[in-house]
Design an enzyme around this catalytic site. Structure first.
Site, mmCIF file in Angstrom:
data_model
loop_
_atom_site.group_PDB
_atom_site.id
_atom_site.type_symbol
_atom_site.label_atom_id
_atom_site.label_comp_id
_atom_site.label_asym_id
_atom_site.label_seq_id
_atom_site.Cartn_x
_atom_site.Cartn_y
_atom_site.Cartn_z
ATOM 1 N N LYS A 42 32.755 -10.702 16.551
ATOM 2 C CA LYS A 42 31.363 -10.817 16.110
ATOM 3 C C LYS A 42 31.131 -10.061 14.811
ATOM 4 O O LYS A 42 30.538 -10.584 13.859
ATOM 5 C CB LYS A 42 30.438 -10.278 17.200
ATOM 6 N N ARG B 17 20.161 -7.809 12.621
ATOM 7 C CA ARG B 17 20.575 -6.709 11.757
ATOM 8 C C ARG B 17 21.705 -7.108 10.813
ATOM 9 O O ARG B 17 21.740 -6.697 9.655
ATOM 10 C CB ARG B 17 21.002 -5.510 12.603
ATOM 11 N N ASP C 248 20.050 -4.010 17.979
ATOM 12 C CA ASP C 248 19.986 -3.169 19.170
ATOM 13 C C ASP C 248 19.127 -1.935 18.939
ATOM 14 O O ASP C 248 19.131 -1.348 17.856
ATOM 15 C CB ASP C 248 21.395 -2.705 19.562
ATOM 16 N N ASP D 238 31.341 0.969 19.837
ATOM 17 C CA ASP D 238 30.921 -0.176 20.650
ATOM 18 C C ASP D 238 31.579 -0.208 22.021
ATOM 19 O O ASP D 238 31.135 -0.961 22.896
ATOM 20 C CB ASP D 238 31.227 -1.487 19.911
ATOM 21 N N MET E 294 27.482 8.766 17.103
ATOM 22 C CA MET E 294 26.797 8.021 16.055
ATOM 23 C C MET E 294 25.369 7.612 16.395
ATOM 24 O O MET E 294 24.510 7.566 15.525
ATOM 25 C CB MET E 294 27.619 6.774 15.687
#
Length: 434
Positions: A22, A97, A121, A319, A341
């Site tokens: 992605k 985004r 998100d 992620d 982060m």
């Protein structure tokens, strides 16, 4: 609103192939704006975020030939820059985004770009300073309309320069890199992100005629060229899906083979799962996970509790921390998960606690997990997906839990995972989309 109904506690078995990455797709699709020639991209993931970006380019005037769900040709010969000031553009772009990365190509090719505050998100602050500071160093003028929350960058002439990025932002590096390839002179980007996604973007740009050196490092050097041509590019397998499937196999004590994973681009991901005690075997370009009744978390050499933290590549991608956290709930031993982060990405742990997990949320960035060693299964529950990665973590938890679970707001999961329910059904998962 759709939801997933899941009957947990069943083992899975079989083969599964990860979708195209992605995060790479969002970058390379934006890059088609750099040329008027046709660009063909293969292995595109058929997911909401990527499809929305393709639709956005279409209404901007890019001619799109969708050969099949995973292969697409783009021809950006006639881009409608006036559309970028419209209400329709603001609505479409603000919901995605990744579309922020159209700014670099537009600035490089047309000398101006506009963009609303991007969505995505809700995982904490995700500032855009790196993008715009980079554009300014190349000679662009930046303006922010605080009332309309709208960004504008314009440049009558840009020139290559040296810049030290304030953070190794992946999307920031991609945006500046795409702006620099058509900027006259030499541009040096230090503290550049070097994730496989950036390496793939760089390779694609080079195949289009760009002059880039230092690919795979944090020091990129770009010699600007006057124009780029079309190319044929294939997207890597999605490393986040690969990690999600490894965790899913461990939590459900399943025997699964993950096919065509792109082993050389996975970095330390397999090793970190092994430190969680998960037995996995690399066979060619596949990963085989045998049935494991139990797995034990490693400790540091001095016997202290293992810490798993995210870091810029080649460190562990943030992620996957949600997946590591949920996998730890059924391990033997304890682990500290440190999400450096984003300060809101661990807030889904209350849902796991309701399912019976032993987790202490230390602060917005850290959670200590005391594993149950599969002696007490998680309980089925009514859940809500807060973001893409937490949604998949909750899906993994539900598949391993005893009883029935319902996951609401699965549109978040669909944003990042292609036909996840259908592919898991092929492995024997009892999951229904309602």
């Amino acid at each position: 609103m759709n939801c997933f109904e899941i009957e947990g506690g069943h083992r899975l078995k079989g083969e599964i192939t990860p979708q195209g990455a992605k995060n790479e797709a969002l970058q390379v699709i934006c890059a088609v704006l750099l040329t008027s020639d046709t660009v063909r991209i293969n292995n595109i993931p058929d997911i909401v975020d990527v499809n929305n970006l393709i639709d956005l380019l279409g209404v901007m005037g890019v001619v799109i030939n969708r050969i099949n769900r995973n292969t697409c040709e783009f021809t950006a010969a006639d881009v409608n820059l006036e559309f970028l000031q419209s209400v329709d553009f603001k609505k479409r772009a603000s919901s995605l985004r990744g579309s922020i990365m159209i700014m670099g190509p537009l600035l490089a090719r047309f000398g101006k770009a506009y963009f609303p505050k991007p969505g995505g998100d809700k995982i904490g602050r995700r500032r855009l300073d790196t993008h715009f500071i980079g554009f300014e160093k190349l000679g662009a003028t930046f303006n922010f309309d605080a009332e309309d929350i709208f960004y504008t960058v314009e440049a009558s002439a840009m020139k290559g320069t040296y810049m030290l990025l304030d953070e190794a932002s992946v999307t920031g590096t991609a945006n500046i890199l795409m702006a620099a390839v058509l900027t006259p002179g030499k541009t040096t980007i230090y503290n550049a992100a070097c994730e496989p996604y950036l390496q793939q973007l760089s390779k694609m740009l080079i195949s289009m005629g760009a002059k880039i050196s230092g690919v795979g490092s944090n020091l990129l050097e770009i010699e600007g060229v006057s124009e780029l041509k079309g190319c044929d590019h294939t997207i890597l397998p999605d490393m986040i899906e690969v990690g999600s499937f490894i965790g899913m196999a461990a939590m459900t004590s399943s025997e699964i083979t993950i096919k065509n994973v792109g082993v050389e681009q996975l970095g330390i991901i397999p090793m970190m799962f092994q430190r969680m005690g998960i037995n996995l075997q690399v066979v060619g370009d596949d990963i085989y996970i045998p049935t494991q009744e139990h797995y034990e978390i490693d400790t540091f050499i001095d016997g202290s509790i293992m810490t798993i933290a995210d870091a810029p590549w080649p460190g562990l991608t943030p992620d996957l921390l949600s997946v590591f956290l949920v996998v730890a709930t059924q391990a033997k031993g304890s682990v500290l998960i440190h999400q450096k982060m984003f300060e809101s990405r661990l807030f889904f742990v209350d849902k796991l606690i309701d399912m019976g997990a032993r987790i202490i949320l230390c602060d917005p960035h850290r959670a200590t997990v005391i594993g149950l060693n599969k002696e007490n299964a998680l309980r089925g529950a009514n859940l809500t997906s807060p973001d893409i990665r937490a949604g998949v973590a909750l899906l993994i938890a539900a598949l391993s839990a005893q009883g029935k679970s319902t996951i609401q707001n699965i549109e978040q999961i669909d944003r990042g995972y292609q036909n996840i329910d259908g592919r898991l059904q092929n492995l024997g998962a009892r999951i229904k989309r309602i």
